[in-house]
Scaffold this motif. Structure first.
Motif, PDB file in Angstrom:
ATOM      1  N   TRP A 232       0.833  -1.208   0.000  1.00 14.26           N
ATOM      2  CA  TRP A 232       0.000   0.000   0.000  1.00 14.26           C
ATOM      3  C   TRP A 232       0.870   1.261   0.000  1.00 14.26           C
ATOM      4  CZ3 TRP A 232      -0.366   3.692   3.978  1.00 14.26           C
ATOM      5  CH2 TRP A 232      -1.395   4.642   3.808  1.00 14.26           C
ATOM      6  N   ASP A 235       2.457   1.993  -3.265  1.00 17.93           N
ATOM      7  CA  ASP A 235       1.509   2.398  -4.313  1.00 17.93           C
ATOM      8  C   ASP A 235       0.965   3.812  -4.109  1.00 17.93           C
ATOM      9  OD1 ASP A 235       1.778  -0.034  -5.480  1.00 17.93           O
ATOM     10  OD2 ASP A 235      -0.144  -0.852  -4.797  1.00 17.93           O
ATOM     11  N   ARG A 236       1.576   4.570  -3.221  1.00 24.19           N
ATOM     12  CA  ARG A 236       0.993   5.895  -2.932  1.00 24.19           C
ATOM     13  C   ARG A 236       1.074   6.799  -4.164  1.00 24.19           C
ATOM     14  NH1 ARG A 236       5.908   5.428  -0.597  1.00 24.19           N
ATOM     15  NH2 ARG A 236       7.435   7.109  -0.778  1.00 24.19           N
ATOM     16  N   TRP A 291      -6.772   5.481  -2.829  1.00 27.72           N
ATOM     17  CA  TRP A 291      -5.592   4.880  -2.207  1.00 27.72           C
ATOM     18  C   TRP A 291      -5.806   4.702  -0.699  1.00 27.72           C
ATOM     19  CZ3 TRP A 291      -1.867   7.675   0.931  1.00 27.72           C
ATOM     20  CH2 TRP A 291      -0.748   6.899   1.281  1.00 27.72           C
ATOM     21  N   ARG A 294      -8.136   1.866   0.350  1.00 28.70           N
ATOM     22  CA  ARG A 294      -7.588   0.496   0.295  1.00 28.70           C
ATOM     23  C   ARG A 294      -7.133   0.000   1.656  1.00 28.70           C
ATOM     24  NH1 ARG A 294      -3.176   0.660  -4.316  1.00 28.70           N
ATOM     25  NH2 ARG A 294      -2.435  -1.118  -3.092  1.00 28.70           N
TER      26      ARG A 294
END
Ligand SMILES: Nc1nc2c(ncn2[C@@H]2O[C@H](COP(=O)(O)OP(=O)(O)O)[C@@H](O)[C@H]2O)c(=O)[nH]1
Ligand SMILES: [Mg+2]
Ligand SMILES: [Zn+2]
Length: 296
Positions: A232, A235-236, A291, A294
């Motif tokens: 996570w 993937d920012r 984002w 998630r």
């Protein structure tokens, strides 16, 4: 024992203001000063403009007090709360020898420093941190460049941080560049107390406003795995400039630190704080929300 002149309770309380952009190393510097206090009892005021003050949690235990200023920026929106905190310090004058104020990364250190000129206090210096790996790009940035330049111009002392991330040649370029951007004394980090204190506030500057930065608070589920957290975080969206906080991953408290493109997750001891994510002025709000969702 000879009397310590610093403990003269009638003397104004010296104030050092520590500024510098998001992730420049302000909390790290504060913790270094607290680890080597040279006999001083510090009152530390930290401003995170989110509802949760992660920085206050990241500041080490020390002889003085840490006071969190939350829910707004001290340079523009929580003036009353700040004035109350200063009154508390005045009432407790004999408990402290020095005040350190960590300004939020987008805040205006010089505006905050003006409080150090109120009765009972003596402004010592405005210290601004410049991260060697990012300062030149940040100064050129369309959205935050003005903030960066103003912070540097307003400094009495500029501490160059993260020199370990650049080559010696690059470090020399940065120092040379800084002399064109500011009249401040330029010192290499990690900087110790004697380099930072002593009356040298110059007190000439122009206040700046600062662009909006969106702050989001994220409280992840307790059963989060470290892999999920890592994925996570990686993937920012590019607009996310800063992520910080202590959360549980694989049931272990971990400190999450992301600054620009760099990030790390390290084991720590609790308590957990949740995560604060700060996005820059050019933010795709939907992408940011997706984002964040998630992890919720
Ligand atoms: N490599 C390196 N990392 C640093 C240095 N100083 C701070 N950091 C890291 O940069 C991140 C942000 O530091 P922090 O002190 O929280 O910055 P702040 O947002 O300005 O308070 C953390 O992960 C720190 O460990 C340094 O001199 N070198
Ligand atoms: Mg900080
Ligand atoms: Zn502000």
């Amino acid at each position: 024992m000879s009397p310590n002149p610093r403990n003269d309770v009638t003397a104004p309380l010296p104030v050092t203001v520590i500024g510098g952009y998001l992730g420049a190393g302000k909390t790290t510097l504060v913790n270094n000063l607290l680890a080597n206090p040279e006999g001083r009892r510090f009152a530390v005021l930290v401003n995170d403009f989110g509802a949760v003050n992660v920085d206050a949690a990241l500041i080490a235990e020390h002889d003085g007090d840490t006071m969190a200023l939350t829910n707004g920026c001290i340079c523009c929106s929580i003036v009353d709360g700040f004035a109350d905190t200063l009154q508390t310090l005045r009432d407790r004058r004999s408990d402290f020898d020095h005040v350190l104020i960590e300004v939020s990364g987008v805040g205006d250190p010089w505006k905050v420093a003006q409080w150090g000129r109120t009765p009972g206090f003596a402004l010592d210096a405005v210290v601004v941190l410049a991260s060697a790996d990012t300062i030149v790009d940040q100064a050129d940035d369309l959205y935050i460049g003005d903030t960066i330049h103003a912070q540097l111009r307003q400094a009495d002392v500029v501490v160059v941080t993260k020199l370990d991330l650049v080559t010696t040649a690059r470090a020399n370029e940065i120092r040379a560049w800084l002399t064109t951007a500011t009249d401040a004394t330029i010192v290499d980090g990690p900087a110790s107390l004697p380099l930072l204190v002593g009356p040298r506030a110059r007190g000439t500057s122009d206040p700046i406003g600062h662009p909006e930065h969106a702050t989001s608070f994220i409280s992840p589920p307790d059963d989060l795995s470290r892999t999920q957290l890592q994925t996570w975080l990686r993937d920012r969206p590019a607009s996310v400039l800063r992520v910080k906080g202590v959360v549980l991953a694989d049931a272990q408290p971990v400190l999450v630190q992301a600054v620009g493109a760099r990030d790390e997750i390290t084991n720590t001891t609790g308590p957990t704080t949740g995560l604060v994510a700060i996005a820059g002025p050019a933010t795709d709000r939907d992408g940011l929300d997706r984002w964040i969702a998630r992890l919720r």
